[in-house]
Motif scaffolding. Structure first.
Motif, PDB file in Angstrom:
ATOM      1  N   ASP A  71     -46.871  -2.449  54.663  1.00  0.00           N
ATOM      2  CA  ASP A  71     -46.484  -1.551  53.574  1.00  0.00           C
ATOM      3  C   ASP A  71     -46.836  -2.113  52.199  1.00  0.00           C
ATOM      4  O   ASP A  71     -46.740  -1.415  51.200  1.00  0.00           O
ATOM      5  CB  ASP A  71     -44.976  -1.280  53.606  1.00  0.00           C
ATOM      6  CG  ASP A  71     -44.541  -0.546  54.858  1.00  0.00           C
ATOM      7  OD1 ASP A  71     -45.357   0.231  55.402  1.00  0.00           O
ATOM      8  OD2 ASP A  71     -43.395  -0.751  55.294  1.00  0.00           O
ATOM      9  N   VAL A  72     -47.240  -3.375  52.152  1.00  0.00           N
ATOM     10  CA  VAL A  72     -47.506  -4.046  50.881  1.00  0.00           C
ATOM     11  C   VAL A  72     -48.998  -3.969  50.565  1.00  0.00           C
ATOM     12  O   VAL A  72     -49.827  -4.356  51.376  1.00  0.00           O
ATOM     13  CB  VAL A  72     -47.056  -5.531  50.936  1.00  0.00           C
ATOM     14  CG1 VAL A  72     -47.389  -6.250  49.644  1.00  0.00           C
ATOM     15  CG2 VAL A  72     -45.563  -5.615  51.233  1.00  0.00           C
ATOM     16  N   GLN A  88     -52.316 -18.818  47.807  1.00  0.00           N
ATOM     17  CA  GLN A  88     -52.977 -17.525  47.696  1.00  0.00           C
ATOM     18  C   GLN A  88     -53.740 -17.186  48.982  1.00  0.00           C
ATOM     19  O   GLN A  88     -53.682 -16.049  49.461  1.00  0.00           O
ATOM     20  CB  GLN A  88     -53.925 -17.514  46.499  1.00  0.00           C
ATOM     21  CG  GLN A  88     -53.207 -17.593  45.170  1.00  0.00           C
ATOM     22  CD  GLN A  88     -54.156 -17.700  43.998  1.00  0.00           C
ATOM     23  OE1 GLN A  88     -55.371 -17.623  44.152  1.00  0.00           O
ATOM     24  NE2 GLN A  88     -53.605 -17.886  42.811  1.00  0.00           N
ATOM     25  N   GLN A  89     -54.429 -18.177  49.556  1.00  0.00           N
ATOM     26  CA  GLN A  89     -55.169 -17.948  50.804  1.00  0.00           C
ATOM     27  C   GLN A  89     -54.234 -17.587  51.945  1.00  0.00           C
ATOM     28  O   GLN A  89     -54.508 -16.673  52.723  1.00  0.00           O
ATOM     29  CB  GLN A  89     -55.980 -19.195  51.167  1.00  0.00           C
ATOM     30  CG  GLN A  89     -57.123 -19.492  50.234  1.00  0.00           C
ATOM     31  CD  GLN A  89     -57.684 -20.899  50.462  1.00  0.00           C
ATOM     32  OE1 GLN A  89     -57.203 -21.668  51.289  1.00  0.00           O
ATOM     33  NE2 GLN A  89     -58.717 -21.241  49.688  1.00  0.00           N
ATOM     34  N   TRP A  90     -53.132 -18.319  52.071  1.00  0.00           N
ATOM     35  CA  TRP A  90     -52.187 -18.059  53.147  1.00  0.00           C
ATOM     36  C   TRP A  90     -51.560 -16.676  52.993  1.00  0.00           C
ATOM     37  O   TRP A  90     -51.366 -15.963  53.977  1.00  0.00           O
ATOM     38  CB  TRP A  90     -51.112 -19.129  53.193  1.00  0.00           C
ATOM     39  CG  TRP A  90     -51.539 -20.404  53.847  1.00  0.00           C
ATOM     40  CD1 TRP A  90     -52.799 -20.737  54.264  1.00  0.00           C
ATOM     41  CD2 TRP A  90     -50.716 -21.505  54.167  1.00  0.00           C
ATOM     42  NE1 TRP A  90     -52.796 -21.985  54.814  1.00  0.00           N
ATOM     43  CE2 TRP A  90     -51.532 -22.493  54.768  1.00  0.00           C
ATOM     44  CE3 TRP A  90     -49.380 -21.784  53.988  1.00  0.00           C
ATOM     45  CZ2 TRP A  90     -51.046 -23.716  55.200  1.00  0.00           C
ATOM     46  CZ3 TRP A  90     -48.879 -23.011  54.420  1.00  0.00           C
ATOM     47  CH2 TRP A  90     -49.713 -23.953  55.020  1.00  0.00           C
ATOM     48  N   LEU A  91     -51.224 -16.313  51.768  1.00  0.00           N
ATOM     49  CA  LEU A  91     -50.650 -14.990  51.553  1.00  0.00           C
ATOM     50  C   LEU A  91     -51.654 -13.899  51.890  1.00  0.00           C
ATOM     51  O   LEU A  91     -51.313 -12.901  52.528  1.00  0.00           O
ATOM     52  CB  LEU A  91     -50.162 -14.841  50.111  1.00  0.00           C
ATOM     53  CG  LEU A  91     -48.879 -15.588  49.782  1.00  0.00           C
ATOM     54  CD1 LEU A  91     -48.627 -15.568  48.284  1.00  0.00           C
ATOM     55  CD2 LEU A  91     -47.700 -15.010  50.544  1.00  0.00           C
ATOM     56  N   GLN A  92     -52.893 -14.095  51.456  1.00  0.00           N
ATOM     57  CA  GLN A  92     -53.932 -13.104  51.758  1.00  0.00           C
ATOM     58  C   GLN A  92     -54.095 -12.959  53.270  1.00  0.00           C
ATOM     59  O   GLN A  92     -54.178 -11.843  53.781  1.00  0.00           O
ATOM     60  CB  GLN A  92     -55.262 -13.508  51.119  1.00  0.00           C
ATOM     61  CG  GLN A  92     -56.323 -12.440  51.171  1.00  0.00           C
ATOM     62  CD  GLN A  92     -56.001 -11.248  50.281  1.00  0.00           C
ATOM     63  OE1 GLN A  92     -55.736 -11.401  49.107  1.00  0.00           O
ATOM     64  NE2 GLN A  92     -56.014 -10.071  50.848  1.00  0.00           N
ATOM     65  N   SER A  96     -53.028  -9.694  55.690  1.00  0.00           N
ATOM     66  CA  SER A  96     -54.309  -9.052  55.995  1.00  0.00           C
ATOM     67  C   SER A  96     -54.055  -7.716  56.673  1.00  0.00           C
ATOM     68  O   SER A  96     -53.113  -7.559  57.448  1.00  0.00           O
ATOM     69  CB  SER A  96     -55.184  -9.960  56.857  1.00  0.00           C
ATOM     70  OG  SER A  96     -54.572 -10.175  58.103  1.00  0.00           O
ATOM     71  N   PRO A  97     -54.894  -6.752  56.379  1.00  0.00           N
ATOM     72  CA  PRO A  97     -54.632  -5.390  56.857  1.00  0.00           C
ATOM     73  C   PRO A  97     -54.853  -5.228  58.353  1.00  0.00           C
ATOM     74  O   PRO A  97     -55.670  -5.910  58.950  1.00  0.00           O
ATOM     75  CB  PRO A  97     -55.643  -4.553  56.076  1.00  0.00           C
ATOM     76  CG  PRO A  97     -56.749  -5.493  55.758  1.00  0.00           C
ATOM     77  CD  PRO A  97     -56.113  -6.839  55.588  1.00  0.00           C
ATOM     78  N   SER A  98     -54.097  -4.319  58.908  1.00  0.00           N
ATOM     79  CA  SER A  98     -54.358  -3.930  60.288  1.00  0.00           C
ATOM     80  C   SER A  98     -55.505  -2.919  60.257  1.00  0.00           C
ATOM     81  O   SER A  98     -55.971  -2.532  59.198  1.00  0.00           O
ATOM     82  CB  SER A  98     -53.092  -3.308  60.901  1.00  0.00           C
ATOM     83  OG  SER A  98     -52.666  -2.215  60.117  1.00  0.00           O
ATOM     84  N   ALA A  99     -55.936  -2.509  61.396  1.00  0.00           N
ATOM     85  CA  ALA A  99     -57.094  -1.603  61.473  1.00  0.00           C
ATOM     86  C   ALA A  99     -56.858  -0.352  60.648  1.00  0.00           C
ATOM     87  O   ALA A  99     -55.866   0.342  60.821  1.00  0.00           O
ATOM     88  CB  ALA A  99     -57.356  -1.238  62.922  1.00  0.00           C
ATOM     89  N   ILE A 105     -53.949  -6.961  47.942  1.00  0.00           N
ATOM     90  CA  ILE A 105     -54.503  -7.746  46.844  1.00  0.00           C
ATOM     91  C   ILE A 105     -53.471  -8.772  46.415  1.00  0.00           C
ATOM     92  O   ILE A 105     -52.324  -8.423  46.128  1.00  0.00           O
ATOM     93  CB  ILE A 105     -54.890  -6.840  45.663  1.00  0.00           C
ATOM     94  CG1 ILE A 105     -55.952  -5.844  46.107  1.00  0.00           C
ATOM     95  CG2 ILE A 105     -55.345  -7.673  44.470  1.00  0.00           C
ATOM     96  CD1 ILE A 105     -56.227  -4.747  45.105  1.00  0.00           C
ATOM     97  N   VAL A 106     -53.862 -10.039  46.408  1.00  0.00           N
ATOM     98  CA  VAL A 106     -52.994 -11.120  45.951  1.00  0.00           C
ATOM     99  C   VAL A 106     -53.494 -11.531  44.579  1.00  0.00           C
ATOM    100  O   VAL A 106     -54.628 -11.958  44.434  1.00  0.00           O
ATOM    101  CB  VAL A 106     -53.019 -12.315  46.928  1.00  0.00           C
ATOM    102  CG1 VAL A 106     -52.164 -13.453  46.401  1.00  0.00           C
ATOM    103  CG2 VAL A 106     -52.562 -11.883  48.310  1.00  0.00           C
TER     104      VAL A 106
END
Length: 138
Positions: A71-72, A88-92, A96-99, A105-106
């Motif tokens: 939802d984010v 930032q990498q870990w949060l991205q 990460s989006p599902s299909a 965006i971080v």
């Protein structure tokens, strides 16, 4: 101690854009000078437990709010830790989006905390205004 704090904060800022930072403090303690180089990799290895705790706190906050990561769509980060590339990498990766879902965006906001709160409130108000039915006055 103020000199050390100031130099460490500067090193953190430098490590957000470079792979190493030099820390130099004249007369740190009883006439002894401090000269050292800190690499981003070493810094990140030293703070791994804190980064994991940060991610756990985010997961807990989302859980208590009843919001899933899917939802984010935007994460606004504020404060010193927000500049850490590994975070930032870990949060991205964590968001990460599902299909078929849009990418999250971080973004680190390099501003003071009060401005970050105001920006977050303005964005939330915009989202809420788009969700509520518009009422027209006659």
């Amino acid at each position: 101690m103020a000199k050390l704090t100031k130099e460490c904060e500067q090193a953190l800022k430098t490590l957000s854009t470079s792979t190493q930072a030099d820390v130099e403090i004249d007369s740190l303690y009883e006439g002894y000078d401090l000269r050292t180089r800190v690499t981003r990799a070493r810094f990140e290895s030293e703070i791994l437990d804190h980064l994991r705790a940060c991610l756990a706190a985010i997961d807990a906050a989302l859980g208590s709010a009843g919001v899933s990561k899917q939802d984010v769509s935007l994460l606004l980060l504020a404060g010193g830790a927000s500049r850490i590339p590994k975070l930032q990498q870990w949060l991205q990766a964590s968001f990460s989006p599902s299909a078929g879902a849009p990418e999250t965006i971080v973004k680190a906001v390099d501003t003071n905390p009060e401005e970050a709160v105001a920006l977050g409130a303005a964005l939330q108000a915009q989202l809420l205004s788009q969700l509520s039915p518009s009422s027209s006055s006659s």
